[in-house]
Design a protein around this motif. Structure first.
Motif, PDB file in Angstrom:
ATOM      1  N   LEU A 130       4.507   1.663  25.732  1.00 42.04           N
ATOM      2  CA  LEU A 130       5.559   2.494  25.155  1.00 42.04           C
ATOM      3  C   LEU A 130       5.109   3.941  25.034  1.00 42.04           C
ATOM      4  N   LEU A 131       3.864   4.173  24.634  1.00 42.21           N
ATOM      5  CA  LEU A 131       3.379   5.542  24.514  1.00 42.21           C
ATOM      6  C   LEU A 131       3.253   6.201  25.883  1.00 42.21           C
ATOM      7  N   ALA A 132       2.843   5.434  26.887  1.00 40.56           N
ATOM      8  CA  ALA A 132       2.774   5.989  28.242  1.00 40.56           C
ATOM      9  C   ALA A 132       4.169   6.373  28.734  1.00 40.56           C
ATOM     10  N   LEU A 133       5.158   5.535  28.437  1.00 40.44           N
ATOM     11  CA  LEU A 133       6.533   5.857  28.831  1.00 40.44           C
ATOM     12  C   LEU A 133       7.045   7.082  28.083  1.00 40.44           C
ATOM     13  N   ALA A 134       6.686   7.222  26.796  1.00 40.12           N
ATOM     14  CA  ALA A 134       7.095   8.407  26.043  1.00 40.12           C
ATOM     15  C   ALA A 134       6.495   9.666  26.654  1.00 40.12           C
ATOM     16  N   ALA A 135       5.238   9.586  27.085  1.00 44.93           N
ATOM     17  CA  ALA A 135       4.609  10.730  27.747  1.00 44.93           C
ATOM     18  C   ALA A 135       5.330  11.065  29.049  1.00 44.93           C
TER      19      ALA A 135
ATOM     20  N   ARG B 256      10.716  -4.136  22.165  1.00 49.90           N
ATOM     21  CA  ARG B 256       9.864  -3.423  23.111  1.00 49.90           C
ATOM     22  C   ARG B 256      10.562  -3.278  24.462  1.00 49.90           C
ATOM     23  N   ALA B 257      11.238  -4.337  24.884  1.00 41.93           N
ATOM     24  CA  ALA B 257      11.978  -4.270  26.146  1.00 41.93           C
ATOM     25  C   ALA B 257      13.110  -3.253  26.057  1.00 41.93           C
ATOM     26  N   ALA B 258      13.800  -3.201  24.895  1.00 44.18           N
ATOM     27  CA  ALA B 258      14.906  -2.255  24.721  1.00 44.18           C
ATOM     28  C   ALA B 258      14.400  -0.809  24.781  1.00 44.18           C
ATOM     29  N   TRP B 259      13.277  -0.530  24.091  1.00 44.62           N
ATOM     30  CA  TRP B 259      12.735   0.829  24.126  1.00 44.62           C
ATOM     31  C   TRP B 259      12.232   1.186  25.518  1.00 44.62           C
ATOM     32  N   THR B 260      11.697   0.225  26.229  1.00 40.83           N
ATOM     33  CA  THR B 260      11.284   0.480  27.607  1.00 40.83           C
ATOM     34  C   THR B 260      12.477   0.872  28.459  1.00 40.83           C
ATOM     35  N   LEU B 261      13.591   0.175  28.266  1.00 45.23           N
ATOM     36  CA  LEU B 261      14.805   0.495  29.014  1.00 45.23           C
ATOM     37  C   LEU B 261      15.316   1.887  28.649  1.00 45.23           C
ATOM     38  N   VAL B 262      15.264   2.245  27.359  1.00 42.69           N
ATOM     39  CA  VAL B 262      15.701   3.585  26.936  1.00 42.69           C
ATOM     40  C   VAL B 262      14.851   4.660  27.601  1.00 42.69           C
ATOM     41  N   ALA B 263      13.515   4.455  27.608  1.00 46.77           N
ATOM     42  CA  ALA B 263      12.627   5.448  28.211  1.00 46.77           C
ATOM     43  C   ALA B 263      12.879   5.582  29.709  1.00 46.77           C
ATOM     44  N   LEU B 264      13.014   4.462  30.392  1.00 47.40           N
ATOM     45  CA  LEU B 264      13.265   4.511  31.829  1.00 47.40           C
ATOM     46  C   LEU B 264      14.601   5.192  32.131  1.00 47.40           C
TER      47      LEU B 264
ATOM     48  N   ALA C  16      16.011   7.554  30.272  1.00 43.88           N
ATOM     49  CA  ALA C  16      15.816   8.988  30.054  1.00 43.88           C
ATOM     50  C   ALA C  16      15.102   9.632  31.246  1.00 43.88           C
ATOM     51  N   ILE C  17      14.091   8.938  31.790  1.00 44.41           N
ATOM     52  CA  ILE C  17      13.377   9.466  32.951  1.00 44.41           C
ATOM     53  C   ILE C  17      14.320   9.572  34.146  1.00 44.41           C
ATOM     54  N   LEU C  18      15.170   8.559  34.321  1.00 41.68           N
ATOM     55  CA  LEU C  18      16.125   8.574  35.435  1.00 41.68           C
ATOM     56  C   LEU C  18      17.117   9.720  35.290  1.00 41.68           C
ATOM     57  N   VAL C  19      17.620   9.936  34.078  1.00 35.29           N
ATOM     58  CA  VAL C  19      18.572  11.030  33.848  1.00 35.29           C
ATOM     59  C   VAL C  19      17.923  12.375  34.155  1.00 35.29           C
ATOM     60  N   ALA C  20      16.667  12.557  33.701  1.00 36.81           N
ATOM     61  CA  ALA C  20      15.961  13.802  33.980  1.00 36.81           C
ATOM     62  C   ALA C  20      15.754  13.977  35.478  1.00 36.81           C
ATOM     63  N   ALA C  21      15.419  12.896  36.174  1.00 32.15           N
ATOM     64  CA  ALA C  21      15.220  12.978  37.620  1.00 32.15           C
ATOM     65  C   ALA C  21      16.509  13.378  38.328  1.00 32.15           C
ATOM     66  N   ILE C  22      17.622  12.849  37.847  1.00 27.43           N
ATOM     67  CA  ILE C  22      18.913  13.223  38.444  1.00 27.43           C
ATOM     68  C   ILE C  22      19.195  14.700  38.204  1.00 27.43           C
ATOM     69  N   GLY C  23      18.874  15.188  36.992  1.00 25.49           N
ATOM     70  CA  GLY C  23      19.080  16.603  36.695  1.00 25.49           C
ATOM     71  C   GLY C  23      18.272  17.497  37.620  1.00 25.49           C
ATOM     72  N   VAL C  24      17.024  17.090  37.905  1.00 28.62           N
ATOM     73  CA  VAL C  24      16.206  17.875  38.839  1.00 28.62           C
ATOM     74  C   VAL C  24      16.762  17.771  40.253  1.00 28.62           C
TER      75      VAL C  24
END
Length: 541
Positions: free
Chosen positions: A352-357, A506-514, A516-524
């Motif tokens: 979870l901390l790695a995903l937050a980073a 833990r699975a739910a937070w993993t999905l939230v992080a992924l 967020a990363i996907l949304v940021a990637a789309i923005g870029v």
């Protein structure tokens, strides 16, 4: 309970009180010294107003007085007929399993197997004496210098455990009361074995297998337990099942923890099971055993030992000593921060901390300044949480365990801990900002020169986005491992564990992080311009 309270210097049955060790709903435990100065543990029991409790106390004391086992404290003295009803035990030095795990982390490998073996032997001896413990929990196992010792044989309950009581049931600790007892059965040896398995699971994972509090009752009845994939975990999981007849015996679990057995999956009723437990790669067509599920029973190998439920499991050939590569080492030890302050063990949430980073790194090309400020704020809050844990630990070391009051006081003081944490985090924040800006600015300059990635508009945008992401990655690493930040990392794990106590969360937070990363990637990908707030927009070439 007022009549059970004693102060230092008071005399109880010829014993001088030296201090309090613990207390509960039906008694208090004191450290005492006899006239010769020999120290012991005296349990002052409130059984005079309850004839059933008094009779049970007398019966169990008589049985335990003749018991000699290295993992069971010897009863030195007892007074059951006078106004002051008490029992005197050998004083076991050390700390409870609960405290030991909090300080040093879970047990693993040979240490876990040895713990399970010794406590199982103690419980077998107790049962052979005709006694049912009724409350096998991490707080009722002392980690003495010679190994674990089983204490508190239903004579009095400890105050630092939440209790559950239902009509027709004895008291117990949520998460360590067998499901059949919750359903209304009388506590017996099978229930003790189930509680033992739950205690071993705590030693393996660092937390109750079914959680704590009232929610643990429902999870126990639902058989909702998650254990790490380590040697012995399948056998331990089977021992925590609802089906009494389908549970392996304690010795079977110990053998599995040593790597001597593995649990085979349950087969359909029409299938033939050659063994219930079998070595990988070892087959004996003549060997048969009972499946852990209890769905199919075939005669066990003659001569195998069986527990009271008639359960037989087959042991494979002895494990080779050089097979240690399959065992898990302790990797969560009590640590000191740069100022030498100890803090109890916290569950690890590395993923979870790695995903937050990664979320911070992914967001940096779109909102670089805001991403850094959020990261710094989370780091300060994490260090405040760690400061709170250190304060609770210091209070317990000074006054003894008073879990509820100390926790409430230090939680109220969290703003102060956070303010102190903010001051302590300044060096790391400045270091992180300097290194992150330096790395990002350098990469940005290289991209702008046109010599690295090309001069087209698309190449320049994606190159600058990569430069900002690189700067953010350097800043994250510098923040995590900067000056005086070991406590901050510990606090981050505590925060992550607090918001993800179960596998589902833990699975739910993993999905939230992924996400967020996907949304940021789309923005870029669609080339959104960087938002520099709260700084003014920068026109960088």
């Amino acid at each position: 309970m007022a009549g059970l309270q004693r102060e230092v210097g008071d005399i109880v049955g010829g014993y001088r009180v030296l201090g309090r060790l613990g207390s509960g709903g039906s008694g208090s435990v004191y450290k005492v010294a006899d006239q010769g100065g020999h120290q012991a543990a005296l349990k002052l029991v409130d059984a005079r107003q309850d004839e059933v409790a008094a009779a049970r106390l007398e019966r169990e004391v008589r049985a335990l007085q003749s018991l000699r086992h290295p993992a069971v404290p010897h009863i030195l003295d007892a007074e059951l007929d006078e106004d002051e009803t008490f029992v005197v035990f050998e004083l076991v030095p050390g700390e409870t399993l609960f405290d030991h795990v909090q300080r040093h982390g879970p047990l693993a490998g040979d240490a876990l197997a040895a713990f399970a073996d010794r406590t199982a032997s103690a419980l077998e001896a107790v049962h052979a004496a005709g006694v049912v413990h009724r409350d096998v929990t991490p707080s009722n196992v002392m980690m003495g210098p010679d190994g674990p010792v089983l204490i508190d044989f239903g004579l009095a309950h400890r105050s630092d455990d939440a209790r559950l009581t239902r009509e027709g049931l004895v008291s117990g600790t949520p998460g360590y009361v067998a499901p059949e007892v919750i359903d209304g059965a009388e506590p017996g040896t099978q229930a003790d074995r189930w509680s033992w398995a739950a205690t071993v699971a705590f030693a393996m994972t660092g937390h109750g297998p079914f959680g704590s509090g009232s929610g643990a009752i429902g999870r126990t009845l639902e058989d909702d337990v998650t254990l790490p994939e380590v040697p012995g975990a399948p056998a331990l999981r089977a021992a925590l099942g609802r089906d009494v007849a389908g549970r392996p015996g304690m010795r079977d679990v110990v053998a599995a923890l040593r790597g001597a057995t593995v649990v085979m999956p349950a087969l359909p009723p029409t299938a033939v099971a050659p063994t219930g437990l079998m070595a990988e790669g070892w087959e004996d067509p003549d060997a048969t055993a009972v499946l852990p599920s209890g769905e199919q029973r075939v005669p066990a190998v003659p001569g195998d030992d069986a527990d009271d439920a008639g359960q037989h499991w087959v042991e494979r050939l002895p494990w080779e000593e050089e097979g240690d590569e399959d065992r898990t080492d302790l990797d969560h030890l009590d640590h000191l921060d740069e100022e030498g302050e100890a803090c109890p063990y916290a569950p690890r949430r590395r993923l979870l901390l790695a995903l937050a980073a990664l979320v911070v790194v992914a967001a940096a090309p779109l909102a670089p300044t805001l991403s850094f400020l959020v990261m710094a704020g989370v780091a300060i809050l994490a260090r405040g949480v760690w400061r709170r844990a250190v304060a609770i630990q210091a209070a317990e070391a000074k006054r003894g365990r008073r879990r509820t009051s100390d926790t409430v006081v230090q939680t109220i003081g969290l703003p102060w801990h956070t303010l102190r944490a903010a001051a302590e985090a300044v060096p790391a924040i400045l270091t992180s900002a300097a290194l992150g800006i330096g790395a990002g600015a350098g990469a940005w300059w290289l991209v702008s020169s046109g010599n690295v990635i090309g001069a087209s508009a698309d190449a320049q945008y994606y190159g600058h986005a990569a430069a900002l992401a690189l700067g953010a990655a350097v800043a994250v690493i510098a923040m995590a491992y900067g000056p005086f930040m070991s406590g901050t990392r510990d606090g981050a794990h505590r925060m992550a564990a607090a918001v993800s106590p179960t596998g589902g969360l833990r699975a739910a937070w993993t999905l939230v992080a992924l996400t967020a990363i996907l949304v940021a990637a789309i923005g870029v990908y669609v080339q959104l311009a960087p938002w520099w707030w709260p700084l003014p927009d920068l026109a960088l070439g």
